[in-house]
Design an enzyme around this catalytic site. Structure first.
Site, mmCIF file in Angstrom:
data_model
loop_
_atom_site.group_PDB
_atom_site.id
_atom_site.type_symbol
_atom_site.label_atom_id
_atom_site.label_comp_id
_atom_site.label_asym_id
_atom_site.label_seq_id
_atom_site.Cartn_x
_atom_site.Cartn_y
_atom_site.Cartn_z
ATOM 1 N N THR A 42 -44.545 -11.388 -11.458
ATOM 2 C CA THR A 42 -45.226 -10.780 -10.305
ATOM 3 C C THR A 42 -44.543 -9.443 -10.010
ATOM 4 O O THR A 42 -43.854 -9.305 -9.009
ATOM 5 C CB THR A 42 -45.180 -11.700 -9.067
ATOM 6 O OG1 THR A 42 -43.823 -12.124 -8.858
ATOM 7 C CG2 THR A 42 -46.058 -12.910 -9.237
ATOM 8 N N CYS A 73 -35.597 -9.282 -8.965
ATOM 9 C CA CYS A 73 -36.261 -9.837 -7.773
ATOM 10 C C CYS A 73 -35.974 -9.148 -6.449
ATOM 11 O O CYS A 73 -36.913 -8.810 -5.747
ATOM 12 C CB CYS A 73 -35.991 -11.328 -7.701
ATOM 13 S SG CYS A 73 -36.883 -12.163 -9.027
ATOM 14 N N SER A 118 -19.157 -6.046 -1.156
ATOM 15 C CA SER A 118 -19.741 -4.710 -1.054
ATOM 16 C C SER A 118 -19.518 -3.943 -2.354
ATOM 17 O O SER A 118 -18.668 -4.299 -3.158
ATOM 18 C CB SER A 118 -19.116 -3.957 0.127
ATOM 19 O OG SER A 118 -17.707 -3.963 0.013
HETATM 20 N N1 LIG Z 1 -35.883 -14.101 -12.873
HETATM 21 C C1 LIG Z 1 -35.434 -14.926 -11.934
HETATM 22 O O1 LIG Z 1 -34.258 -15.292 -11.910
HETATM 23 C C2 LIG Z 1 -36.352 -15.445 -10.883
HETATM 24 C C3 LIG Z 1 -37.697 -15.101 -10.864
HETATM 25 N N2 LIG Z 1 -38.527 -15.633 -9.902
HETATM 26 C C4 LIG Z 1 -39.949 -15.327 -9.956
HETATM 27 O O2 LIG Z 1 -40.522 -16.058 -11.050
HETATM 28 C C5 LIG Z 1 -41.600 -15.315 -11.621
HETATM 29 C C6 LIG Z 1 -41.371 -15.133 -13.105
HETATM 30 O O3 LIG Z 1 -40.247 -14.293 -13.261
HETATM 31 P P1 LIG Z 1 -39.467 -14.176 -14.648
HETATM 32 O O4 LIG Z 1 -39.312 -15.504 -15.282
HETATM 33 O O5 LIG Z 1 -38.247 -13.384 -14.342
HETATM 34 O O6 LIG Z 1 -40.502 -13.302 -15.493
HETATM 35 P P2 LIG Z 1 -40.384 -12.865 -17.028
HETATM 36 O O7 LIG Z 1 -40.979 -11.523 -17.124
HETATM 37 O O8 LIG Z 1 -39.003 -13.112 -17.518
HETATM 38 O O9 LIG Z 1 -41.313 -13.925 -17.793
HETATM 39 C C7 LIG Z 1 -42.684 -13.983 -17.697
HETATM 40 C C8 LIG Z 1 -43.275 -14.542 -19.006
HETATM 41 O O10 LIG Z 1 -44.698 -14.681 -18.833
HETATM 42 C C9 LIG Z 1 -45.335 -14.316 -20.064
HETATM 43 N N3 LIG Z 1 -46.732 -13.967 -19.774
HETATM 44 C C10 LIG Z 1 -47.209 -12.823 -19.214
HETATM 45 N N4 LIG Z 1 -48.544 -12.930 -19.041
HETATM 46 C C11 LIG Z 1 -48.923 -14.159 -19.498
HETATM 47 C C12 LIG Z 1 -50.147 -14.879 -19.540
HETATM 48 N N5 LIG Z 1 -51.282 -14.348 -19.089
HETATM 49 N N6 LIG Z 1 -50.127 -16.125 -20.040
HETATM 50 C C13 LIG Z 1 -48.995 -16.696 -20.508
HETATM 51 N N7 LIG Z 1 -47.800 -16.065 -20.480
HETATM 52 C C14 LIG Z 1 -47.757 -14.816 -19.983
HETATM 53 C C15 LIG Z 1 -44.478 -13.184 -20.607
HETATM 54 O O11 LIG Z 1 -44.649 -13.071 -22.021
HETATM 55 C C16 LIG Z 1 -43.050 -13.648 -20.226
HETATM 56 O O12 LIG Z 1 -42.451 -14.405 -21.253
HETATM 57 C C17 LIG Z 1 -41.711 -14.026 -10.802
HETATM 58 O O13 LIG Z 1 -42.625 -14.203 -9.763
HETATM 59 C C18 LIG Z 1 -40.301 -13.885 -10.221
HETATM 60 O O14 LIG Z 1 -40.317 -13.150 -9.018
HETATM 61 C C19 LIG Z 1 -38.078 -16.495 -8.953
HETATM 62 C C20 LIG Z 1 -36.764 -16.879 -8.922
HETATM 63 C C21 LIG Z 1 -35.789 -16.387 -9.885
HETATM 64 O O1 LIG Z 2 -35.825 -14.405 -6.709
HETATM 65 C C1 LIG Z 2 -34.981 -14.261 -7.570
HETATM 66 O O2 LIG Z 2 -35.192 -13.841 -8.714
HETATM 67 C C2 LIG Z 2 -33.566 -14.589 -7.303
HETATM 68 O O3 LIG Z 2 -32.936 -13.393 -6.755
HETATM 69 C C3 LIG Z 2 -31.533 -13.535 -6.514
HETATM 70 O O4 LIG Z 2 -30.850 -13.890 -7.714
HETATM 71 P P1 LIG Z 2 -30.431 -12.810 -8.814
HETATM 72 O O5 LIG Z 2 -31.147 -11.533 -8.554
HETATM 73 O O6 LIG Z 2 -30.598 -13.466 -10.121
HETATM 74 O O7 LIG Z 2 -28.861 -12.593 -8.626
HETATM 75 P P2 LIG Z 2 -27.904 -12.466 -7.353
HETATM 76 O O8 LIG Z 2 -26.665 -13.224 -7.638
HETATM 77 O O9 LIG Z 2 -28.586 -12.770 -6.088
HETATM 78 O O10 LIG Z 2 -27.524 -10.919 -7.392
HETATM 79 C C4 LIG Z 2 -28.485 -9.924 -7.084
HETATM 80 C C5 LIG Z 2 -27.794 -8.578 -6.954
HETATM 81 O O11 LIG Z 2 -26.990 -8.538 -5.782
HETATM 82 C C6 LIG Z 2 -25.695 -8.045 -6.109
HETATM 83 N N1 LIG Z 2 -24.712 -8.653 -5.191
HETATM 84 C C7 LIG Z 2 -24.688 -10.000 -5.015
HETATM 85 C C8 LIG Z 2 -23.776 -10.568 -4.154
HETATM 86 C C9 LIG Z 2 -22.887 -9.760 -3.439
HETATM 87 O O12 LIG Z 2 -22.042 -10.216 -2.624
HETATM 88 N N2 LIG Z 2 -22.937 -8.419 -3.632
HETATM 89 C C10 LIG Z 2 -23.841 -7.838 -4.500
HETATM 90 O O13 LIG Z 2 -23.864 -6.599 -4.631
HETATM 91 C C11 LIG Z 2 -25.485 -8.429 -7.568
HETATM 92 O O14 LIG Z 2 -24.510 -7.635 -8.176
HETATM 93 C C12 LIG Z 2 -26.874 -8.229 -8.131
HETATM 94 O O15 LIG Z 2 -27.066 -6.890 -8.497
HETATM 95 C C13 LIG Z 2 -31.315 -14.679 -5.521
HETATM 96 O O16 LIG Z 2 -29.909 -14.858 -5.315
HETATM 97 C C14 LIG Z 2 -31.931 -15.983 -6.040
HETATM 98 O O17 LIG Z 2 -31.792 -17.003 -5.062
HETATM 99 C C15 LIG Z 2 -33.424 -15.729 -6.324
HETATM 100 O O18 LIG Z 2 -34.024 -16.900 -6.878
#
Ligand SMILES: NC(=O)C1=CN([C@@H]2O[C@H](COP(=O)(O)OP(=O)(O)OC[C@H]3O[C@@H](n4cnc5c(N)ncnc54)[C@H](O)[C@@H]3O)[C@@H](O)[C@H]2O)C=CC1
Ligand SMILES: O=C(O)[C@H]1O[C@H](OP(=O)(O)OP(=O)(O)OC[C@H]2O[C@@H](n3ccc(=O)[nH]c3=O)[C@H](O)[C@@H]2O)[C@H](O)[C@@H](O)[C@@H]1O
Length: 431
Positions: A84, A269, A261
């Site tokens: 997204t 995200c 900091s």
């Molecule tokens: N990356 C993270 O740590 C976190 C991400 N989220 C949320 O989860 C969601 C997914 O994020 P990510 O896993 O980071 O994305 P990503 O970009 O790593 O993975 C998305 C996958 O979907 C595939 N894709 C795209 N269009 C498609 C379609 N039409 N059908 C089937 N596959 C398709 C892509 O090839 C890719 O492998 C987002 O909304 C993000 O905000 C939530 C919490 C943590």
């Molecule tokens: O929606 C998401 O994708 C995720 O976004 C963050 O997770 P993430 O971005 O993977 O990593 P974080 O550990 O939160 O760090 C995010 C950024 O903040 C920075 N950060 C974190 C902690 C801190 O004390 N100071 C700081 O500058 C990190 O260096 C990094 O650049 C949230 O922590 C997750 O709970 C959430 O699921």
């Protein structure tokens, strides 16, 4: 249970492997054939601690991957983990989610019996009810709430600790608007987790579930920006912001986490989610001043880092080392990494950038092919007129005599990871 996960990126692959580890039979669907082949061969398509052993154990067996949406028909529950991203104005781009919802609907048209679709991706409040559910209804010709259900179940895992975060979450949020059938199925999916770890389960509405995710990320991003704001004040008065943060963190109402900091927050995200919720608020006629300030302050930190370097060195024409390229340690993800504006700022100053990261080099090479990439930190530092530290990789804490090989040992630390000592000119960003 038989589960399917649409989208096999950071979230999709992690949750699929974890669900397999919890005893479920899981099929992931992705449009990327390389990802599909990797999973079936037992190789994790992303770098994430703890993921390799699970994908290697279950890949091609209890964890399968395909490009074919029809695989959904053999499962009971489908998790949507599609990207997204942000549009240019910061608003959410629902293109992939809508395409995925339509494909799910088309395949459900041929399925007998009830199916539950679960929105795992982060989507602005109202998306599931107003956009995705109608698309599935239209494509399937079926009625939501009767022949299929659509629930919201946001994910809170962090990159670099995604497996542990998923397996031992602080909470599980289930947005179903009280749909008992959806809740029963989700309870069955998560039963092994909840039973083992006694995890709190928040049963709520779908809009509330969607908003909880944005509120969670907005709060954390704003917390870091506030601690950076305070840190910048500390720096002006020669006060150690880390001592201050440690003390305020002892107050339970503040909490000790996310008080580091430095050069600011990046990642896939926080930047896009703060932008999306700000834009969503604006569309409703509300300008959220605190969130806007949190973003603005975050955008300023890389330039503050570079101005500290300017105080000691004229970098034009000089070699400058950038240590750390990923947005945080433990991942090869460079999306919105603070290293990007730092490298851009150095290039604007005419510096010759030599960058090093333990795992993110190849990703950054695609973004900045003209930059020189070192194989190790000592190679990057050798002969440099200054270095900036952007990611707090553990290995940087062990650096010591490597700084002596610099032409001028100016070390500007954006993450408080380098030990201050005699013989180097050390500047901490907020201490
Ligand atoms: N990356 C993270 O740590 C976190 C991400 N989220 C949320 O989860 C969601 C997914 O994020 P990510 O896993 O980071 O994305 P990503 O970009 O790593 O993975 C998305 C996958 O979907 C595939 N894709 C795209 N269009 C498609 C379609 N039409 N059908 C089937 N596959 C398709 C892509 O090839 C890719 O492998 C987002 O909304 C993000 O905000 C939530 C919490 C943590
Ligand atoms: O929606 C998401 O994708 C995720 O976004 C963050 O997770 P993430 O971005 O993977 O990593 P974080 O550990 O939160 O760090 C995010 C950024 O903040 C920075 N950060 C974190 C902690 C801190 O004390 N100071 C700081 O500058 C990190 O260096 C990094 O650049 C949230 O922590 C997750 O709970 C959430 O699921």
């Amino acid at each position: 249970m038989n589960l399917s996960v649409v989208g096999s990126g950071y979230v999709g692959t992690t949750i699929a492997a974890c669900f397999a580890d919890l005893g479920h039979d899981v099929t992931t669907i992705d449009i990327d054939e390389d990802i599909v082949a990797a999973i079936n061969d037992g190789d994790a398509p992303i770098h994430e601690p703890g993921l390799d052993p699970m994908v290697s154990l279950y890949g091609g067996d209890r964890l399968r991957a395909t490009t074919d949406y029809d695989a959904i028909r053999d499962t009971d529950v489908t998790f949507l983990a599609l990207p997204t991203p942000a549009n240019d104005d910061g608003s959410i781009d629902l293109g992939a989610m809508k395409a995925g919802a339509e494909s799910i609907g088309e395949t459900l048209a041929e399925k007998d019996g009830y199916h539950l679709v679960v929105v795992k991706s982060t989507v602005v409040p109202g998306t599931t009810e107003d956009e995705l559910e109608p698309l599935i209804e239209e494509a399937s010709g079926k009625t939501a709430g009767e022949e299929f259900g659509v629930a919201v179940n946001p994910e809170f895992q962090r990159e670099g600790s995604a497996v542990d975060d998923f397996m031992e979450p602080d909470k599980i949020v289930l947005g179903t608007d009280g749909d008992a059938r959806a809740l029963d199925l989700l309870a069955e999916v998560y039963e092994p987790l909840v039973a083992d770890w006694d995890v709190p389960v928040v049963e709520t509405g779908r809009r509330e579930g969607e908003m909880i995710k944005y509120a969670n990320n907005s709060f954390l991003a704003a917390k870091i920006s506030l601690v950076n704001d305070l840190g910048n004040i500390c720096k002006e008065y020669d006060i150690d912001a880390y001592e201050v943060a440690e003390a305020i963190g002892m107050d339970d109402r503040i909490g000790e986490q996310f008080l580091r900091s430095g050069v600011g927050w990046g990642g896939s995200c926080f930047p896009k989610d703060t932008a999306a919720i700000i834009q969503h608020a604006r569309e409703a006629g509300y300008e959220p001043p605190v969130l806007e300030a949190a973003v603005e302050l975050n955008d300023q930190q890389p330039e503050r880092l570079l101005s500290l370097l300017d105080d000691h060195t004229e970098v034009e024409g000089e070699r400058v080392a950038v240590l750390g390229l990923s947005f945080k340690p433990g991942t090869d993800d460079i999306r919105h990494s603070r290293a990007i504006p730092v490298i851009e700022g150095l290039q604007e100053r005419g510096a010759e950038v030599v960058a090093y990261d333990p795992v993110a080099t190849e990703n950054m090479r695609e973004r900045f092919p003209e930059v020189t990439y070192a194989e190790a930190a000592d190679e990057a530092l050798d002969g440099a007129a200054g270095t900036v530290v952007v990611t707090d990789w553990d290995e940087f804490a062990a650096l010591d005599e490597e700084f002596d090989a610099m032409a001028d040992p100016v070390v500007v630390d954006g993450r408080r990871i380098i030990r201050r000592r005699k013989g180097i000119t050390y500047e901490g960003l907020t201490w």
